[in-house]
Motif scaffolding. Sequence first.
Motif, short mmCIF file in Angstrom:
data_model
loop_
_atom_site.label_atom_id
_atom_site.label_comp_id
_atom_site.label_asym_id
_atom_site.label_seq_id
_atom_site.Cartn_x
_atom_site.Cartn_y
_atom_site.Cartn_z
N GLU A 47 0.83 -1.20 0.00
CA GLU A 47 0.00 0.00 0.00
C GLU A 47 0.87 1.25 0.00
O GLU A 47 1.75 1.40 0.84
N TYR A 54 -3.13 -1.27 -10.52
CA TYR A 54 -4.29 -2.09 -10.86
C TYR A 54 -4.58 -1.90 -12.34
O TYR A 54 -4.96 -0.81 -12.77
N THR A 74 -2.46 3.61 -7.16
CA THR A 74 -3.13 4.00 -5.91
C THR A 74 -2.13 4.55 -4.93
O THR A 74 -0.97 4.14 -4.89
N ASP A 77 -5.93 6.41 -0.41
CA ASP A 77 -7.33 6.58 -0.80
C ASP A 77 -7.52 7.16 -2.20
O ASP A 77 -8.65 7.30 -2.65
N CYS A 79 -7.05 7.30 -6.44
CA CYS A 79 -6.90 6.45 -7.62
C CYS A 79 -6.57 7.35 -8.81
O CYS A 79 -7.34 8.26 -9.13
N ASP A 137 -12.61 -11.31 -11.73
CA ASP A 137 -12.03 -10.94 -10.45
C ASP A 137 -11.44 -12.12 -9.68
O ASP A 137 -11.13 -12.01 -8.50
N ASN A 166 -8.83 -8.15 -3.93
CA ASN A 166 -9.50 -7.72 -2.69
C ASN A 166 -9.15 -6.30 -2.27
O ASN A 166 -9.77 -5.77 -1.36
N THR A 167 -8.15 -5.69 -2.90
CA THR A 167 -7.73 -4.36 -2.50
C THR A 167 -7.98 -3.30 -3.56
O THR A 167 -7.72 -2.12 -3.32
N ASP A 168 -8.48 -3.70 -4.72
CA ASP A 168 -8.77 -2.75 -5.80
C ASP A 168 -10.12 -2.08 -5.51
O ASP A 168 -11.17 -2.63 -5.79
N ASN A 169 -10.06 -0.88 -4.95
CA ASN A 169 -11.28 -0.14 -4.61
C ASN A 169 -11.53 1.01 -5.58
O ASN A 169 -12.33 1.89 -5.30
N CYS A 170 -10.85 1.00 -6.72
CA CYS A 170 -10.97 2.07 -7.69
C CYS A 170 -12.06 1.72 -8.72
O CYS A 170 -12.36 0.56 -8.92
#
Length: 172
Positions: A47, A54, A74, A77, A79, A137, A166-170
């Motif tokens: 992180e 990504y 990233t 927070d 992107c 995914d 599991n960590t791609d929040n974009c």
Amino acid sequence: MKAVFLTLLLGLVCAAQEAPAQPESSEITAKWYTIYMAADHKEKIEEGGPLRTYFRQLECIDSCEKMSITFILTNYDSCTLITVVAQRAEENVYHVDYMGKNSVQLIPASESMLVFYAENFDGEKTTKVTYALGKGDSLSQEDIQKYEEINNERGIPNENTEDGSNTDNCPK
């Protein structure tokens, strides 16, 4: 006579060695998503790391002489969508400047997985990094095993693997 035979035998063995095949445009051009990432210097993909990316899309340009690479960088927070264009230098190796100098190789592992392998030189050290890219995914158990084998062949410890799915929040 033995020297002639050995020379001939060596020539045949060398001729039988095949270079890795260049992936076809249809194997490359698609929406791809980072499922796993691994690096020999793990801090680069953790992180906030400069190589924690990504993937979103790969596209061949000019019969794959160039490759457009779209990904998200990233930083906690935020992107940031980035597109770079890599230039083919050798049969199956591309070069692109991003966070240093990069040599990139695409390894088609199955119909549903493409491994993006890069060696990144940041001016001080070289980092080997792989990304297991999928069209969805998740990956099959066979794909995960193949990804681990590719990492082992390149000297990347599998314990340095991060789960990108599991960590791609974009935004996709």
